[in-house]
Design an enzyme around this catalytic site. Structure first.
Site, PDB file in Angstrom:
ATOM      1  N   CYS A  37      -0.707  -2.247  13.109  1.00  0.00           N
ATOM      2  CA  CYS A  37       0.618  -2.591  12.585  1.00  0.00           C
ATOM      3  C   CYS A  37       1.741  -1.789  13.229  1.00  0.00           C
ATOM      4  O   CYS A  37       2.910  -2.075  12.988  1.00  0.00           O
ATOM      5  CB  CYS A  37       0.649  -2.340  11.085  1.00  0.00           C
ATOM      6  SG  CYS A  37       0.298  -0.616  10.724  1.00  0.00           S
ATOM      7  N   ASP A  39       2.458   1.319  12.547  1.00  0.00           N
ATOM      8  CA  ASP A  39       2.935   2.398  11.692  1.00  0.00           C
ATOM      9  C   ASP A  39       2.528   3.752  12.281  1.00  0.00           C
ATOM     10  O   ASP A  39       1.490   3.867  12.930  1.00  0.00           O
ATOM     11  CB  ASP A  39       2.362   2.257  10.270  1.00  0.00           C
ATOM     12  CG  ASP A  39       2.965   1.068   9.535  1.00  0.00           C
ATOM     13  OD1 ASP A  39       3.843   0.416  10.108  1.00  0.00           O
ATOM     14  OD2 ASP A  39       2.552   0.795   8.404  1.00  0.00           O
ATOM     15  N   CYS A  64       3.889   1.725   5.961  1.00  0.00           N
ATOM     16  CA  CYS A  64       3.808   0.970   4.718  1.00  0.00           C
ATOM     17  C   CYS A  64       3.574   1.893   3.514  1.00  0.00           C
ATOM     18  O   CYS A  64       3.259   3.076   3.675  1.00  0.00           O
ATOM     19  CB  CYS A  64       2.673  -0.040   4.817  1.00  0.00           C
ATOM     20  SG  CYS A  64       1.065   0.731   4.655  1.00  0.00           S
ATOM     21  N   CYS A 107      -4.802   1.865   6.623  1.00  0.00           N
ATOM     22  CA  CYS A 107      -3.759   2.835   6.272  1.00  0.00           C
ATOM     23  C   CYS A 107      -4.396   4.188   5.937  1.00  0.00           C
ATOM     24  O   CYS A 107      -3.844   5.250   6.267  1.00  0.00           O
ATOM     25  CB  CYS A 107      -2.936   2.344   5.087  1.00  0.00           C
ATOM     26  SG  CYS A 107      -2.532   0.584   5.142  1.00  0.00           S
TER      27      CYS A 107
HETATM   28 FE1  FES Z   1      -0.475  -0.344   8.753  1.00  0.00          FE
HETATM   29 FE2  FES Z   1      -0.389   0.371   6.280  1.00  0.00          FE
HETATM   30  S1  FES Z   1      -0.011  -1.624   7.037  1.00  0.00           S
HETATM   31  S2  FES Z   1      -0.590   1.649   7.994  1.00  0.00           S
END
Ligand code: FES
Length: 138
Positions: A37, A39, A64, A107
């Site tokens: 993602c 992040d 997130c 995550c």
């Molecule tokens: Fe990627 Fe949570 S959606 S770290």
């Protein structure tokens, strides 16, 4: 999707957000990104040099809610552990504690990777070899 109260609590009221002085020899810094993602999480530990116990831990997560909750929980768990004990924090423990749904497991992996990366930084700074399993597990 229903999130557990613990996720919502750590997300709305994250513990240990902040920055430690990474120029210090007893501070280890981990910076990792999730390929799923994009992040990004930075997690730092400050180790008491005499006892080897992690006396402080801070994080900043650009990501997130589950990633923020995972890193908040991870910093809480890190404090008071020795560096060697901290190596054993497993992302599935985070999944269980926060009751994360399957799509949010990565995550928690991000938090585990950030812990390992911070420990490695600390180890290298202090003349110890890097953890060998780093990078191989996920
Ligand atoms: Fe990627 Fe949570 S959606 S770290």
């Amino acid at each position: 999707m229903a999130y557990s109260e613990k996720v919502i609590d750590h997300y709305t009221n994250p513990k240990n957000v902040g920055t430690l002085d990474k120029s210090k020899k007893n501070v280890g810094t981990g910076l990792v990104g999730a390929p799923e993602c994009g992040d990004v999480m930075r997690l730092q530990i400050e180790v008491d040099e005499e006892s080897g116990i992690i006396k402080d831990a801070k994080f900043k997560t650009f990501g997130c809610g589950s990633a923020i909750a995972s890193s908040s929980l991870a910093t809480e768990w890190l404090k008071g552990k020795t560096v060697d004990e901290a190596i054993n924090i497993d992302n599935m423990d985070i999944v269980e504690e926060l009751n994360l749904p399957p799509v949010k497991i990565h995550c928690s992996v991000l938090a585990e990777d950030a812990i390992k990366s911070a420990i490695n930084d600390y180890r290298v700074k202090n003349g110890l070899p890097e953890l060998t399993e780093e990078g191989a597990k996920h």
